[in-house]
Design a protein around this motif. Sequence first.
Motif, PDB file in Angstrom:
ATOM      1  N   PHE A  24       5.606  -1.340  -1.599  1.00  0.00           N
ATOM      2  CA  PHE A  24       6.596  -1.075  -2.630  1.00  0.00           C
ATOM      3  C   PHE A  24       6.361   0.259  -3.323  1.00  0.00           C
ATOM      4  N   ALA A  25       5.132   0.718  -3.377  1.00  0.00           N
ATOM      5  CA  ALA A  25       4.883   2.052  -3.911  1.00  0.00           C
ATOM      6  C   ALA A  25       5.557   3.097  -3.021  1.00  0.00           C
ATOM      7  N   LYS A  26       5.416   2.950  -1.709  1.00  0.00           N
ATOM      8  CA  LYS A  26       6.069   3.864  -0.783  1.00  0.00           C
ATOM      9  C   LYS A  26       7.593   3.749  -0.876  1.00  0.00           C
ATOM     10  N   LEU A  27       8.082   2.522  -1.017  1.00  0.00           N
ATOM     11  CA  LEU A  27       9.522   2.295  -1.096  1.00  0.00           C
ATOM     12  C   LEU A  27      10.124   2.993  -2.316  1.00  0.00           C
ATOM     13  N   PHE A  28       9.391   3.025  -3.428  1.00  0.00           N
ATOM     14  CA  PHE A  28       9.876   3.623  -4.666  1.00  0.00           C
ATOM     15  C   PHE A  28       9.422   5.082  -4.832  1.00  0.00           C
ATOM     16  N   LYS A  29       8.932   5.700  -3.759  1.00  0.00           N
ATOM     17  CA  LYS A  29       8.536   7.104  -3.768  1.00  0.00           C
ATOM     18  C   LYS A  29       7.389   7.392  -4.747  1.00  0.00           C
ATOM     19  N   ILE A  30       6.524   6.403  -4.966  1.00  0.00           N
ATOM     20  CA  ILE A  30       5.322   6.612  -5.764  1.00  0.00           C
ATOM     21  C   ILE A  30       4.211   7.037  -4.804  1.00  0.00           C
ATOM     22  N   ASN A  31       3.584   8.148  -5.095  1.00  0.00           N
ATOM     23  CA  ASN A  31       2.579   8.704  -4.180  1.00  0.00           C
ATOM     24  C   ASN A  31       1.339   7.809  -4.092  1.00  0.00           C
ATOM     25  N   VAL A  32       0.980   7.474  -2.873  1.00  0.00           N
ATOM     26  CA  VAL A  32      -0.237   6.701  -2.616  1.00  0.00           C
ATOM     27  C   VAL A  32      -1.266   7.662  -2.046  1.00  0.00           C
ATOM     28  N   GLU A  33      -2.319   7.907  -2.805  1.00  0.00           N
ATOM     29  CA  GLU A  33      -3.326   8.873  -2.367  1.00  0.00           C
ATOM     30  C   GLU A  33      -4.222   8.311  -1.274  1.00  0.00           C
ATOM     31  N   GLU A  34      -4.518   7.019  -1.350  1.00  0.00           N
ATOM     32  CA  GLU A  34      -5.449   6.441  -0.365  1.00  0.00           C
ATOM     33  C   GLU A  34      -5.167   4.966  -0.152  1.00  0.00           C
ATOM     34  N   PHE A  35      -5.202   4.557   1.100  1.00  0.00           N
ATOM     35  CA  PHE A  35      -5.200   3.133   1.459  1.00  0.00           C
ATOM     36  C   PHE A  35      -6.510   2.889   2.191  1.00  0.00           C
ATOM     37  N   GLY A  36      -7.370   2.104   1.557  1.00  0.00           N
ATOM     38  CA  GLY A  36      -8.693   1.885   2.123  1.00  0.00           C
ATOM     39  C   GLY A  36      -8.827   0.537   2.792  1.00  0.00           C
ATOM     40  N   PHE A  37      -9.362   0.538   4.003  1.00  0.00           N
ATOM     41  CA  PHE A  37      -9.738  -0.691   4.693  1.00  0.00           C
ATOM     42  C   PHE A  37     -11.184  -0.999   4.304  1.00  0.00           C
ATOM     43  N   GLY A  38     -11.398  -2.119   3.608  1.00  0.00           N
ATOM     44  CA  GLY A  38     -12.723  -2.409   3.103  1.00  0.00           C
ATOM     45  C   GLY A  38     -12.924  -1.783   1.736  1.00  0.00           C
ATOM     46  N   ILE A  39     -14.107  -1.992   1.176  1.00  0.00           N
ATOM     47  CA  ILE A  39     -14.441  -1.528  -0.162  1.00  0.00           C
ATOM     48  C   ILE A  39     -15.450  -0.381  -0.059  1.00  0.00           C
ATOM     49  N   PRO A  40     -15.272   0.716  -0.865  1.00  0.00           N
ATOM     50  CA  PRO A  40     -16.217   1.848  -0.819  1.00  0.00           C
ATOM     51  C   PRO A  40     -17.647   1.382  -1.019  1.00  0.00           C
ATOM     52  N   PRO A  41     -18.614   2.206  -0.533  1.00  0.00           N
ATOM     53  CA  PRO A  41     -18.483   3.615  -0.164  1.00  0.00           C
ATOM     54  C   PRO A  41     -17.756   3.854   1.161  1.00  0.00           C
TER      55      PRO A  41
END
Length: 268
Positions: A24-41
């Motif tokens: 929905f962020a992409k649908l509403f043109k809200i910039n997504v800086e990162e989509f992470g698989f798993g939790i950092p580091p």
Amino acid sequence: MMIIEFILIFGVLLFIHEFGHFIFAKLFKINVEEFGFGIPPRMLTLFTWKGTKFTLNWLPLGGFVRLKGEDDPAVPGGMAAAKPWRKLVVLVAGVSMNLLTAVIAYSILFSQVGIPDQESILITSVDESAPAGLVGLQPGDLVISFNDEKVSSIDWLISQTHQNLGVPVSLVVRRDGNDMEISITPRAEWPQDSGPMGVGLSNPFVTPKSWFATIPYSFQATGRDIGTLLSLPVKLIAGTASPEEGQLAGPRSIWNIFQAAVSSDVQS
């Protein structure tokens, strides 16, 4: 093996939750800086798509979404700069995706084992030392009526039983296609793992005509789960639920519940 299963299931639920925010962020043109698989580091950056970095992280528990400008409304194309209704949709999208997952999971389950027949009450177990065992009730019996009133639901039958503790009542049960009337007296005191009559109750399952026929029942089952969760505070205040039932469950508590569920499946 159980630990691996837990990590996979818990991780998938978290991933689906974050994926709802992402869509929905992409649908509403809200910039997504990162989509992470798993939790950092962070382990590595897999690729970049439309301004979003897709990363692989070391802890294999679901994922996360990092939105641009979450706290600064001056950032163009950021979360805080979006219209309020759009921010609300993005925020609730995660939970909505989890609920949709529950509906899909129920539909798969119902397509395999059948749709629960809410109008029929099946005796699944009988405590031989309880009133039910002493009067000859058997697993597989269908409860048709209670004191000449048609049984409409499990909750109704339980309520009527508790209103007649120590009083002889009439049950009509169907066994092998034949109806029989049985007199039983629900006990006023019973063990913690039993009940006034000493029976386990469930709804029998009927084979659905198609997978699509399971969808309405899947929404109903998910709705009942939500209703049960929302009613817990009221039950706690009224004293009809134990404090243990109302405890907030963190990862450790969820792990304990998962262990108990798997152990129950194995023992069955």
